[in-house]
Design an enzyme around this catalytic site. Structure first.
Site, PDB file in Angstrom:
ATOM      1  N   ASP A 101      71.052  -0.589  62.795  1.00 25.63           N
ATOM      2  CA  ASP A 101      71.361   0.329  61.251  1.00 25.63           C
ATOM      3  C   ASP A 101      70.810  -0.798  60.403  1.00 25.63           C
ATOM      4  O   ASP A 101      70.638  -1.994  60.478  1.00 25.63           O
ATOM      5  CB  ASP A 101      72.850   0.101  61.102  1.00 25.63           C
ATOM      6  CG  ASP A 101      73.475   1.103  62.151  1.00 25.63           C
ATOM      7  OD1 ASP A 101      72.722   1.998  62.659  1.00 25.63           O
ATOM      8  OD2 ASP A 101      74.732   1.079  62.738  1.00 25.63           O
TER       9      ASP A 101
HETATM   10  N1  URA Z   1      75.826  -0.310  66.939  1.00 24.95           N
HETATM   11  C1  URA Z   1      76.324   0.039  65.532  1.00 24.95           C
HETATM   12  O1  URA Z   1      77.200   0.557  65.481  1.00 24.95           O
HETATM   13  N2  URA Z   1      75.094  -0.392  64.712  1.00 24.95           N
HETATM   14  C2  URA Z   1      73.881  -0.877  65.154  1.00 24.95           C
HETATM   15  O2  URA Z   1      73.186  -1.368  64.504  1.00 24.95           O
HETATM   16  C3  URA Z   1      73.803  -1.335  66.360  1.00 24.95           C
HETATM   17  C4  URA Z   1      75.059  -0.942  67.447  1.00 24.95           C
END
Ligand code: URA
Length: 238
Positions: A101
């Site tokens: 993310d």
């Molecule tokens: N899980 C999440 O919620 N976000 C990420 O960036 C990676 C794994």
């Protein structure tokens, strides 16, 4: 492959720029001057362009410590991406293996090796991913049990068993730090898992993916090539 593709793959420029330059100034291929951009070359050919030898590397592998605030994509019209952080003469075919993310930090592999990427991301292979996480809320041993037994999220998604190790809990700040190991990679997986037990993720960093561990010397935004040992360990994966 064509000479202009060979040079473009090695970051010498765009195909259209290279076509013009090869026609104008030529390149040397195995000792002979070539002015045809479509001239057929091999990865093993000896190519000299702009006075320097350009060796062909089929695949490249970078370990990036992704900083928060950057999107996991190859290119974007509006904002910089994780691939834009690779500032070496850049191949045009790089992509991140999976997505973190925008606000997540940590280990991200950038490559042009589609087969390796597929093996690492394939749900069949259950590659372990370890994250350091800070959540708002107090984690307890019963949460560890819930994660181990396989959570069912509020939207019905059944998660594979995950290992949760509680590192510390601050009653004053109402936060907990933990490491979580998951074996799948659904959209916002870690955030959704914690959300389903009533805890909000406030910091998330990926520490490892399969046999690959984030180099502690890499500051956010920094990257380096994988070592041959790291590459071998990845190739054995799956
Ligand atoms: N899980 C999440 O919620 N976000 C990420 O960036 C990676 C794994």
């Amino acid at each position: 492959m064509r000479l202009d593709k060979y040079l473009s793959d090695m970051g010498a420029g765009t195909r259209s720029e290279l076509k013009k330059e090869i026609r104008r100034s030529g390149a040397s291929v195995d000792g002979a001057v070539v002015k045809d951009p479509g001239f057929s070359v091999q990865p093993s050919s000896h190519v000299v362009f702009r006075g320097s030898v350009v060796a062909y590397e089929e695949f490249v592998y970078y370990m990036l410590n992704k900083p928060a605030g950057i999107i996991s994509a190859s290119d974007d019209d509006r904002e910089p991406t994780v691939v834009d952080l690779i500032s070496e003469p850049k191949r045009r075919d790089l992509f991140p293996v999976g997505r973190l993310d925008r606000d997540t930090e940590g280990l991200l592999l950038i490559t042009n090796d589609g087969a390796l990427s597929h093996r690492l991301l394939s749900p069949k292979h259950h590659v372990d991913k370890v994250y350091y996480v800070r959540v708002s809320g107090i984690l307890t041993d019963s949460d560890v049990d819930l994660f181990r037994d396989g959570l069912v999220l509020t939207d019905g998604l059944e998660c594979l068993p995950a290992d949760l190790e509680i590192l510390s809990v601050s009653e004053d700040e109402y936060t907990s730090d933990a490491e979580i190991t998951i074996r799948e990679g659904k959209f916002h997986q870690v955030k959704r898992m914690f959300s389903s037990i009533g805890a909000e993720v406030i910091y998330l960093k990926r520490l490892s993916m399969g046999p690959l561990t984030l180099d502690p010397d890499l500051e956010p935004g920094e990257y380096r090539r994988l070592t041959s040992e790291e590459l071998e360990s990845l190739e054995l994966q799956g």
